[in-house]
Design an enzyme around this catalytic site. Structure first.
Site, PDB file in Angstrom:
ATOM      1  N   THR A 155       0.855  -1.050  -0.074  1.00  0.00           N
ATOM      2  CA  THR A 155      -0.123   0.051  -0.278  1.00  0.00           C
ATOM      3  C   THR A 155       0.826   1.457  -0.049  1.00  0.00           C
ATOM      4  O   THR A 155       2.067   1.083   0.236  1.00  0.00           O
ATOM      5  CB  THR A 155      -0.948   0.262   1.082  1.00  0.00           C
ATOM      6  OG1 THR A 155      -0.056  -0.017   2.494  1.00  0.00           O
ATOM      7  CG2 THR A 155      -1.760  -1.119   1.343  1.00  0.00           C
ATOM      8  N   GLU A 186      -5.961  -3.722   0.292  1.00  0.00           N
ATOM      9  CA  GLU A 186      -6.540  -4.843   1.387  1.00  0.00           C
ATOM     10  C   GLU A 186      -7.438  -5.637   1.067  1.00  0.00           C
ATOM     11  O   GLU A 186      -7.991  -6.689   1.563  1.00  0.00           O
ATOM     12  CB  GLU A 186      -6.650  -4.221   2.552  1.00  0.00           C
ATOM     13  CG  GLU A 186      -5.233  -3.521   3.340  1.00  0.00           C
ATOM     14  CD  GLU A 186      -4.882  -2.201   2.938  1.00  0.00           C
ATOM     15  OE1 GLU A 186      -5.304  -1.902   1.905  1.00  0.00           O
ATOM     16  OE2 GLU A 186      -4.064  -1.715   3.850  1.00  0.00           O
ATOM     17  N   LYS A 217     -12.283  17.873  12.208  1.00  0.00           N
ATOM     18  CA  LYS A 217     -12.967  17.887  13.588  1.00  0.00           C
ATOM     19  C   LYS A 217     -13.431  19.451  13.910  1.00  0.00           C
ATOM     20  O   LYS A 217     -12.363  19.950  14.597  1.00  0.00           O
ATOM     21  CB  LYS A 217     -12.360  17.215  14.351  1.00  0.00           C
ATOM     22  CG  LYS A 217     -12.297  15.681  14.189  1.00  0.00           C
ATOM     23  CD  LYS A 217     -11.555  14.734  15.026  1.00  0.00           C
ATOM     24  CE  LYS A 217     -11.687  13.391  14.362  1.00  0.00           C
ATOM     25  NZ  LYS A 217     -10.689  12.501  14.418  1.00  0.00           N
ATOM     26  N   TRP A 270     -17.928  16.390  12.918  1.00  0.00           N
ATOM     27  CA  TRP A 270     -17.000  15.930  11.713  1.00  0.00           C
ATOM     28  C   TRP A 270     -17.565  16.610  10.511  1.00  0.00           C
ATOM     29  O   TRP A 270     -18.663  16.702   9.964  1.00  0.00           O
ATOM     30  CB  TRP A 270     -17.043  14.340  11.509  1.00  0.00           C
ATOM     31  CG  TRP A 270     -16.254  13.619  12.576  1.00  0.00           C
ATOM     32  CD1 TRP A 270     -15.830  14.296  13.688  1.00  0.00           C
ATOM     33  CD2 TRP A 270     -16.011  12.373  12.534  1.00  0.00           C
ATOM     34  NE1 TRP A 270     -15.112  13.444  14.330  1.00  0.00           N
ATOM     35  CE2 TRP A 270     -15.241  12.053  13.738  1.00  0.00           C
ATOM     36  CE3 TRP A 270     -16.190  11.304  11.681  1.00  0.00           C
ATOM     37  CZ2 TRP A 270     -14.854  10.692  13.850  1.00  0.00           C
ATOM     38  CZ3 TRP A 270     -15.835  10.041  11.902  1.00  0.00           C
ATOM     39  CH2 TRP A 270     -15.078   9.902  13.283  1.00  0.00           C
TER      40      TRP A 270
HETATM   41  P1  ADP Z   1      -3.323   3.425  -2.872  1.00  0.00           P
HETATM   42  O1  ADP Z   1      -3.293   4.646  -1.902  1.00  0.00           O
HETATM   43  O2  ADP Z   1      -2.210   2.648  -2.978  1.00  0.00           O
HETATM   44  O3  ADP Z   1      -4.101   3.535  -4.018  1.00  0.00           O
HETATM   45  P2  ADP Z   1      -5.576   1.741  -2.326  1.00  0.00           P
HETATM   46  O4  ADP Z   1      -5.879   1.659  -3.526  1.00  0.00           O
HETATM   47  O5  ADP Z   1      -5.531   0.638  -1.234  1.00  0.00           O
HETATM   48  O6  ADP Z   1      -4.135   2.388  -2.027  1.00  0.00           O
HETATM   49  O7  ADP Z   1      -6.201   3.077  -1.440  1.00  0.00           O
HETATM   50  C1  ADP Z   1      -7.580   2.821  -1.042  1.00  0.00           C
HETATM   51  C2  ADP Z   1      -8.404   3.900  -0.337  1.00  0.00           C
HETATM   52  O8  ADP Z   1      -8.518   4.827  -1.471  1.00  0.00           O
HETATM   53  C3  ADP Z   1      -9.601   3.732   0.212  1.00  0.00           C
HETATM   54  O9  ADP Z   1      -9.422   3.326   1.528  1.00  0.00           O
HETATM   55  C4  ADP Z   1     -10.240   4.967   0.144  1.00  0.00           C
HETATM   56  O10 ADP Z   1      -9.827   5.801   1.128  1.00  0.00           O
HETATM   57  C5  ADP Z   1      -9.733   5.472  -1.289  1.00  0.00           C
HETATM   58  N1  ADP Z   1     -10.638   5.324  -2.280  1.00  0.00           N
HETATM   59  C6  ADP Z   1     -10.746   4.505  -3.385  1.00  0.00           C
HETATM   60  N2  ADP Z   1     -11.851   4.497  -4.020  1.00  0.00           N
HETATM   61  C7  ADP Z   1     -12.610   5.497  -3.375  1.00  0.00           C
HETATM   62  C8  ADP Z   1     -13.771   6.268  -3.810  1.00  0.00           C
HETATM   63  N3  ADP Z   1     -14.543   5.894  -4.937  1.00  0.00           N
HETATM   64  N4  ADP Z   1     -14.076   7.293  -3.217  1.00  0.00           N
HETATM   65  C9  ADP Z   1     -13.465   7.655  -2.265  1.00  0.00           C
HETATM   66  N5  ADP Z   1     -12.446   7.117  -1.899  1.00  0.00           N
HETATM   67  C10 ADP Z   1     -11.727   6.066  -2.386  1.00  0.00           C
END
Ligand code: ADP
Length: 541
Positions: free
Chosen positions: A184, A329, A438, A443
């Site tokens: 990640t 994940e 916050k 929030w």
């Molecule tokens: P990286 O930062 O490597 O791209 P990930 O793809 O695992 O890591 O990132 C996942 C995160 O991306 C999610 O936990 C969320 O915060 C954000 N995310 C993914 N898709 C969306 C979406 N459609 N809208 C808002 N946030 C998103």
């Protein structure tokens, strides 16, 4: 009594076997890194993956061994994935957009033994070669004619393959064996490694290809613009062969014009990528007046999809937008915003309101929202809390992580996202738990404010961060990039936002910048923005 069905392990390479047997001639078209368009098919990809597996086996790679790839989406990258999978070795996609030191750290942490590298990233590999402690073999994904002049002790992929034939059988092993790994982004601290199993990948691919998810069939042509190195390629390297869909691989060129050309020339019906890519495509379409004659659906995720993009695709080009949410994940797809019968009567702005949600999960993904003490919150489309998930393709631990188990008592994984869920099971992300603002104990969703701000005709990109405030703790600061040649006014922008949010959500100030920092996967790097504006004095202080 036990069931009397066969024991047929869910192994990833069975997907390419299936595709080769039943959809063998279906094309895999790539824009090669060398330049020209390359045409292959499932039969050929499988045949060459077998050769690749035989070569790997010959140099002593096998079960549990890790192999790094630093590569774009091409037929060669796909062959390497399946070659590794077929002998129980592990494809480790390294994100080449990370800092070189991070890449070296990741390859050492994973203890990769071999690296497959595209021509584009040879200079990058040269720069870090000395730091890589476990790499024994370097294969450059090209042919002898295109080998660069390099100090690396490397061989070109085609010559490397030529040393073996396809007289080889996949190895047999348990479906719970590790299949792939992906780190990640790790905006704070070291990146963490997610490890997929053969079983989790196959189950996830089955769930992800269902009609309310990618909805793929052998009549589709899918173009994963999302790189294979980003979050397990959003499952497309598995769902395409599973369904027999043809594939178009965009290689290294992801600008609007190049993507448009492939969409049209190859009659792509489904495609998927982060919003930035689609912003570039829509701009290209608007500038050239071009039309989309084949595309039916576009999957947009990785960060929140701006309403304006959904509207442009649907109203101006007749392409359905599927907003998706997921994370590394989760293999990675968690939800897709397909329209249920409950919302089928909606049109116009009301439909767009629903499509701003990230959607509902497929079977295999369980979901709940809780408060900070773990108490479950109601599904009323309003109350937001920590989003937690459980399922056979969700991580339960990271590779070599001292943190150990990462689940709550009921086995749910905290996504780090803040969300609400409505009565029909549609989830909507309102923030990352670390980005939420916050203010006076309440929030404020930074994502909601950003989505509204980019709806302003003069704004190209927006980010909202919390800035210290003596009375309220934190108050929102809006950071924006104007569209080329535009000079939006602060008060005009705030007046645009005001009627769309609760009074106390309105940002206290606006700053105009030339550029907003991004992570290696194209997300706004909020931590850097918070640092940059740490001492910012709001006019309301
Ligand atoms: P990286 O930062 O490597 O791209 P990930 O793809 O695992 O890591 O990132 C996942 C995160 O991306 C999610 O936990 C969320 O915060 C954000 N995310 C993914 N898709 C969306 C979406 N459609 N809208 C808002 N946030 C998103």
């Amino acid at each position: 009594m036990r069931g009397l069905m066969q024991d047929w392990p869910l192994l990833c390479h069975k997907l390419i076997d299936h595709a080769a047997a039943f959809h063998g001639g279906r094309e895999i078209v790539s824009r090669s890194v060398e330049g020209p368009i390359h045409r292959s098919n499932y039969r050929d990809v499988r045949r060459r993956a077998l050769i690749c597996a035989k070569r790997l086996d010959a140099i002593g790679l096998g079960k549990g061994d890790r192999a790094a790839t630093l590569a774009w989406n091409t037929w060669r990258h796909l062959e390497v994935w399946y070659g590794l999978l077929g002998i129980g070795a592990i494809y480790h996609t390294v994100n080449p957009r990370l800092f070189p030191e991070q890449i070296a750290w990741i390859i050492n942490h994973a203890e990769d033994r071999i690296v497959f590298v595209d021509l584009t990233f040879v200079p990058l590999l040269e720069a870090i070669r000395d730091q890589l402690k476990t790499i024994e073999t370097i294969v450059i994904l090209t042919d002898a004619d295109h080998m660069p002049d390099t100090a690396l002790d490397a061989v070109d992929y085609e010559s490397w393959l030529a040393a073996a034939d396809d007289d080889f059988a996949w190895h047999e092993f348990d479906e719970n064996l590790a299949a792939g790994m992906c780190y990640t982004s790790g905006t704070t601290g070291h990146p963490k490694a997610v490890i997929y199993s053969h079983r989790s990948n196959v189950l996830h691919a089955m769930a992800a290809s269902a009609p309310d998810m990618l909805g793929l069939s052998c009549r589709d042509t899918i173009m994963p613009v999302v790189p294979m190195f980003h979050a397990n390629c959003w499952s497309i390297a598995f769902t395409a062969p599973l369904t027999g869909a043809a594939m178009v691989m965009p290689g290294a060129q992801m600008d609007g014009a190049s993507i448009y050309q492939l969409l049209e020339d190859e009659a792509v019906s489904v495609t998927a990528a982060v919003p930035t890519i689609w912003l570039m495509l829509v701009q290209h379409l608007e500038q050239t007046g071009a039309r989309l004659n084949h595309l039916k659906r576009v999957v947009i995720g990785g960060s929140a999809c701006p309403r304006a993009i959904t509207q442009a695709f649907q109203d101006n080009y007749g392409v359905e937008v599927l907003h998706a949410w997921g994370m590394t994940e989760m293999s990675p797809l968690g939800t897709m915003c397909s329209i249920k019968p409950e919302y089928a009567h909606l049109t116009g702005e009301k439909l767009l309101d629903i499509q701003e949600k990230q959607g509902h999960p497929p079977f295999t993904v369980e979901m709940k929202i809780t408060d900070d003490d773990g108490r479950e919150l109601p599904w009323d489309g309003n109350t937001f809390g920590r989003l937690k998930v459980r399922g056979p393709a969700v991580s339960r631990a990271y590779f070599r992580d001292e943190g150990g188990d990462i689940l709550d008592a009921a086995g749910f994984f905290d996504t780090g996202d803040v969300a609400h869920i409505d009565e029909h099971g549609y989830m909507q992300i309102t923030d990352r738990s670390k980005d939420v603002i916050k203010s006076g104990g309440e929030w404020i969703s930074s994502i909601d404010l950003e989505n509204i701000a980019v709806g302003h005709p003069q704004i190209a990109e927006a980010a909202v961060i919390g800035v210290a405030h003596p009375k309220w703790d934190e108050r929102p600061l809006l950071v924006v990039v104007a569209k080329d040649g535009e000079k939006p006014a602060r008060d005009d922008l705030l007046a645009f936002i005001e009627p769309k949010v609760a009074r106390w959500w309105l940002p206290d100030d606006v700053v105009f910048v030339d550029e907003i920092p991004h992570t290696a996967t194209g997300k706004i790097l909020k931590s850097a923005l918070r640092e940059q504006f740490a001492d910012y004095r709001l006019p309301t202080v």
